[in-house]
Structures are given as C-alpha cells and as structure tokens.
Design an enzyme around this catalytic site. Structure first.
Site, PDB file in Angstrom:
ATOM      1  N   ASP A  91     -26.614  65.751  12.846  1.00  0.00           N
ATOM      2  CA  ASP A  91     -28.010  65.234  12.806  1.00  0.00           C
ATOM      3  C   ASP A  91     -29.295  65.928  13.687  1.00  0.00           C
ATOM      4  OD1 ASP A  91     -29.567  63.278  11.679  1.00  0.00           O
ATOM      5  OD2 ASP A  91     -28.021  61.619  12.570  1.00  0.00           O
ATOM      6  N   HIS A 143     -31.656  68.269  11.729  1.00  0.00           N
ATOM      7  CA  HIS A 143     -32.799  67.677  11.318  1.00  0.00           C
ATOM      8  C   HIS A 143     -33.966  68.156  11.827  1.00  0.00           C
ATOM      9  CE1 HIS A 143     -31.241  65.756   7.672  1.00  0.00           C
ATOM     10  NE2 HIS A 143     -30.293  65.075   8.467  1.00  0.00           N
ATOM     11  N   HIS A 198     -23.466  54.141  14.094  1.00  0.00           N
ATOM     12  CA  HIS A 198     -24.295  55.327  14.367  1.00  0.00           C
ATOM     13  C   HIS A 198     -25.736  54.822  14.392  1.00  0.00           C
ATOM     14  CE1 HIS A 198     -25.716  59.765  13.165  1.00  0.00           C
ATOM     15  NE2 HIS A 198     -26.701  58.939  12.716  1.00  0.00           N
ATOM     16  N   HIS A 247     -30.309  55.160  14.860  1.00  0.00           N
ATOM     17  CA  HIS A 247     -31.373  56.033  15.576  1.00  0.00           C
ATOM     18  C   HIS A 247     -32.152  55.380  16.370  1.00  0.00           C
ATOM     19  CE1 HIS A 247     -30.847  60.008  12.797  1.00  0.00           C
ATOM     20  NE2 HIS A 247     -29.979  58.867  12.322  1.00  0.00           N
ATOM     21  N   TYR A 272     -35.627  55.968   5.871  1.00  0.00           N
ATOM     22  CA  TYR A 272     -34.502  57.138   6.382  1.00  0.00           C
ATOM     23  C   TYR A 272     -35.208  58.080   7.151  1.00  0.00           C
ATOM     24  CZ  TYR A 272     -30.355  59.874   4.913  1.00  0.00           C
ATOM     25  OH  TYR A 272     -29.016  60.635   4.969  1.00  0.00           O
TER      26      TYR A 272
END
Length: 336
Positions: free
Chosen positions: A14, A17, A196, A198, A287
């Site tokens: 991740d 990105h 998971h 963010h 997203y």
C-alpha cells in the site's frame, strides 16, 4: 481481557501508492530488513495494485515484479512475505511465479460485493500451500448482512482469514464494531477475521483497536503510516497504543519506531498527513489510491481536486474505475 493479535505490514505494498510505485530494489531490501525480526508476522510486497499492477492504468513500477519480490523474499528471514492479488489485474500465472520467487501468503482482493470472482484464485492459492486471505475492499459501501454473505463465500472457497477493508478511510468506530463482530459471529472459529484501515478521517488507530475488541485477529499497518490517501494505520503508533491498551501484538516497539523514523521517512516523496485532499477521500468515501490520479486530472483540467473526489463519491466509483477520474474532471471543467 488480554488480546493477542497478528500484524501484517503493508509498507511495501500500500505504501507503494504514496511513492508512485517507485521504490527501488535497494529501498525494498532496506525496509524489509528493518521490519524483519520485529515480530511482524507478514510483510506484504507488490505493486500497490498487486501482482500485475504495473501498467498504464495503475502506473508503472520502478522495478520488475520479479526483482522486487526476490529482493524482499531474499532479505526476510523471520517474517513471511505476502503478495496482493486482484483477480482481473493479477493472474494465476503471476501468482505461481510469485511463489517461485518466495512468497508464502497471498491476499485475494475483490470489491466487497464481488467475492465470487475470487473462488478460483483462493482455491489455487490453497493448492499452492499458501496462507490465503480474502480481502473485501471498500467495505464501507456494503451493508453488514451483505458483507457477511460475501465473507462466507470466501470462507467456503478456502480462505484462512477474511478481511474487512476500509479502502476509503471512511468508517468510524461504531461501523467497524458492527461489521467486524458480525463476521466474527458468522464465520467458523478456524477462520480468522482481519481489518485494514486508512487514516483519512484520522481514526485508523482507534478503528483498528475497535476491530481487535470485536474479534479481529489480523491487523494491517505500515511504517510511518506510508500508504494511499492519508496513509494506513501507522505501525509504530498502533504498537504503542496496543501496549498501553493491553493488546499483545508480538512486535517490539523501539525497532519499529526506528524503522519508521530512520528507514521509511527519508524515503517518503511527501509527508503522510490528513490534508484537505486526503480528508475529502474519507469524507466522500472514495478509494484512497485515487488521490494521486485525482491530483493529476484536476491539474490537467484546472478544477479543485476536492470537487473531483466528492463527485466520484456521489457516483459510488470503485477501484478499477480510474478512467472515470479524468471523465469527471473534464465534465467539471465544462461547468465552470
């Protein structure tokens, strides 16, 4: 009550990105070496969009998939290395090659209402002897009942663990509790539940602890929070918070602090913070990996990237629909 959990580090997946997939083999080896032996169970490493992700659509990697994965697998001695696989982006052939290069686990990711497209990939992963995880992305868009149905499909295909994935960083603690507890109650005891997060709304650590309290055993995090959008749950912060909360992560605090500060921060392309754009991702439920795509499209058509993200959220655009970011920016430019 004493909780014991297992941590998966996603700095080298991740986190890609946030550096436009430009970590070199040397970067990957340095980060994997710093993580290895800290107590992290799994180290996930691939292009940010998984095996086969290096492309015009998702951005080209600096290194080949083979060079990158071999470097990580050759460096790591204590932890196991995992790869991400999104059916339709990655293929069975790429999965088998990754096994030859040294991975020991795979996380098969689908949109949270499309678990059925993972059946063959999860089945093949089990035949290859891999620790196999089902990864339900954009879980904030899906009801509790539907998430349970999708998770049970992944269980029936052979997944050892099923994840609720807050890809947009849009969930708050009550939603995390409701969805994690529902999966924990619905799946057999042998199938683990993972979470998971963010950090787009600034609650990734709190959400991850809430997930643990509701029965999640595997939690994702990354050094210095490196990841899409405002980043992932910062590993060193989460480990410290867990120690104070009585959660046994099995991870040594000082070494992960050192790895974040001395190995990852110098390699960041930009600070990982909850700035106005990242916050918009969480607010609008978009997203997290859309952030850099939205920046580029907004700059090209001279519109506010926040307007692009809010419109994408209104249209409920999901991963794999990156082309629509340009369409939305173009349409907004015509309304000015």
């Amino acid at each position: 009550m004493k909780y014991k959990i297992s941590l998966t580090d996603v700095t080298l997946r991740d986190g890609m990105h946030a550096v436009r997939h430009q970590f070199s083999v040397d970067d990957a080896s340095a980060i994997a070496g710093a993580l290895d032996g800290t107590g992290v169970a799994l180290i996930e490493a691939t292009h940010g969009d998984g095996l086969g992700g290096s492309s015009v659509q998702y951005g080209f990697s600096k290194e080949t998939e083979e060079d990158y994965l071999r470097a990580v697998c050759d460096t790591v001695k204590a932890a196991r290395v995992a790869a991400l696989l999104l059916p339709g982006i990655g293929t069975m052939s790429e999965l088998k090659k990754a096994v030859e290069w040294g991975i020991r686990a795979v996380r098969v990711a689908t949109h949270s209402t499309e678990a059925d497209i993972a059946e063959q990939h999860i089945g093949e992963a089990r035949k290859l002897g891999l620790d196999t995880v089902g990864f339900l992305m954009m879980s904030h868009m899906t009801s509790v009942d539907t998430l349970v149905e999708e998770a049970k499909k992944m269980e029936s295909y052979g997944a050892h663990c099923v994840y609720i994935v807050d890809s947009a960083g849009a969930m708050l603690m009550d939603e995390v509790r409701a969805k994690v507890s529902a999966l924990r109650n619905a799946l057999s005891p042998e199938v683990q539940v993972g979470f998971h997060a963010h950090n787009n709304l600034g609650v990734s650590v709190a959400n991850s602890i809430a997930a643990v309290e509701e029965g999640a055993y595997r939690i994702d995090a990354s050094l210095a929070g490196l990841g899409a959008g405002a980043g992932n749950t910062p590993l060193e912060v989460f480990v410290a918070a867990c120690e104070k909360h009585g959660i046994d992560t099995g991870v040594q605090l000082y070494p992960v602090m050192d790895a974040a500060e001395e190995v990852v921060r110098p390699r960041m392309h930009r600070p990982i913070v909850t700035d106005k754009i990242s916050l918009t991702l969480g607010y609008s439920g978009v997203y997290s990996s859309f952030l850099l795509h939205a920046f580029r499209a907004a700059e090209q058509f001279q519109v506010d990237p926040r307007d692009v993200l809010v419109e994408l959220g209104r249209r409920k655009v999901v991963g794999g629909q990156e082309d629509m970011i340009v369409d939305v920016a173009y349409e907004l430019s015509k309304q000015v």
